[in-house]
Design an enzyme around this catalytic site. Sequence first.
Site, PDB file in Angstrom:
ATOM      1  N   SER A 156     128.564 -93.353 -27.214  1.00 57.38           N
ATOM      2  CA  SER A 156     129.035 -94.644 -27.700  1.00 57.38           C
ATOM      3  C   SER A 156     130.238 -95.060 -26.864  1.00 57.38           C
ATOM      4  O   SER A 156     131.052 -94.221 -26.464  1.00 57.38           O
ATOM      5  CB  SER A 156     129.429 -94.548 -29.172  1.00 57.38           C
ATOM      6  OG  SER A 156     130.210 -95.670 -29.560  1.00 57.38           O
ATOM      7  N   ARG A 201      86.373-121.354 -14.280  1.00 56.10           N
ATOM      8  CA  ARG A 201      87.673-120.811 -13.860  1.00 56.10           C
ATOM      9  C   ARG A 201      88.714-121.422 -14.778  1.00 56.10           C
ATOM     10  O   ARG A 201      88.753-122.628 -14.972  1.00 56.10           O
ATOM     11  CB  ARG A 201      87.990-121.189 -12.401  1.00 56.10           C
ATOM     12  CG  ARG A 201      87.013-120.660 -11.365  1.00 56.10           C
ATOM     13  CD  ARG A 201      87.255-119.191 -11.024  1.00 56.10           C
ATOM     14  NE  ARG A 201      88.529-118.981 -10.370  1.00 56.10           N
ATOM     15  CZ  ARG A 201      88.774-119.269  -9.078  1.00 56.10           C
ATOM     16  NH1 ARG A 201      87.820-119.805  -8.336  1.00 56.10           N
ATOM     17  NH2 ARG A 201      89.938-119.034  -8.549  1.00 56.10           N
TER      18      ARG A 201
END
Length: 398
Positions: free
Chosen positions: A266, A306
């Site tokens: 921490s 497509r």
Amino acid sequence: MTDMFWPGDHRAGTVMSDEAFLTALADVEHAWLDVLVEHAIAPPSAAADLRTLVATTDMASLAVGAEQDGNPVTGLVALLRSRAGDETARWLHRGLTSQDVLDTALMLCVRDALTVLRAQLSRHVRTLAELARNHRHDPLLTRTLTQPALPGTAGLKFAVWLDAVLDAVDTLECVPEPAVQAGGAAGTMAAATELAGSAEAALAMSVSLASKLGLRQALPWHTSRSRLTRFGDALVTLCDAWGHIANDIAAAARTGELVEGTGGGSSTMPHKSNPVLTVLLRRAALTAPPLAATLHAASAASVDERADGGWHAEWAALRTLVRHTVAAADQAADLVAGLQFDAGRATDNLAAAAGIDAEQQAMATLAGHQPAATYTGAADQRIDAALHRAAAYLKETP
């Protein structure tokens, strides 16, 4: 690769990286040119190793140029033609369309990701099986809806994790093998048929392409995208399993029963050893489903022969999902390998849980006999089933 926005991305290595993608694109163009020559469509003088022609490619320029045509293949083909001899430039890419090259390159990247994931999953299964075996009889309080429930064992919890991972493995193994895409402009293989002289000869070229690339042969799948959605779903299922493990570890860390082998620090509280791998796995599990959902939305947006945007939406989502999953696989392997189980703390927590014998007392009274010495039901059989399943996967003796 590294990614400041995704700590741990480096664990994915080159899988689905820009460099790997460019290499795959060049591999596809090279293999197709070989096919044209071997099928006597292009002359022998057209043969060349196209892969060497991209060795000094400016990735940034290629990526920027991709905006002009909506994908990087057109720019790559232009680059290759500018660097190749005249005969090679004349024949390379003939019979293909950009989507053929890009989709097949994606499949090469998917294949590489599958290789890495399968190796990691073997590590997971082996480690979890060992945990289930070694802690088979160690007492552990079960909890339901966050509250103390009944007596259990650590071995049972590890067996449940093991089954979840094996379920995910089953899902992954059901994904269709990565396959080539060689449909041409409208998915009809018309150009290849014109070049080869017949549809049968064009299909034979597709077979040759698959063989050269180590992929599965397939008919054109330009707007049939289940190959990608099923793969994405399998990756999410893996992340689900690791998320389950991480959630259990995070909850058990509060009571001291399970602890990461090496926690993180921490910035302000030196006494802390944060469960960093646990946190990062939970992150992966939270973010994977939306990425797979993007693949489904893209698939649903397929139109005509497509897609106009749906196809384009897949690439980044797939790349991100694959890299996050591969990184998570490595993190999960480290997490379970270094996991520490405090049997003493677990026993104390079980003893301190009030009222957890009420169900057993009621069942014993109903059955008309004294309560048994233990109340773990079929936990042993459940563990055995998971261990046998793991042994079958690893091809080992249970």
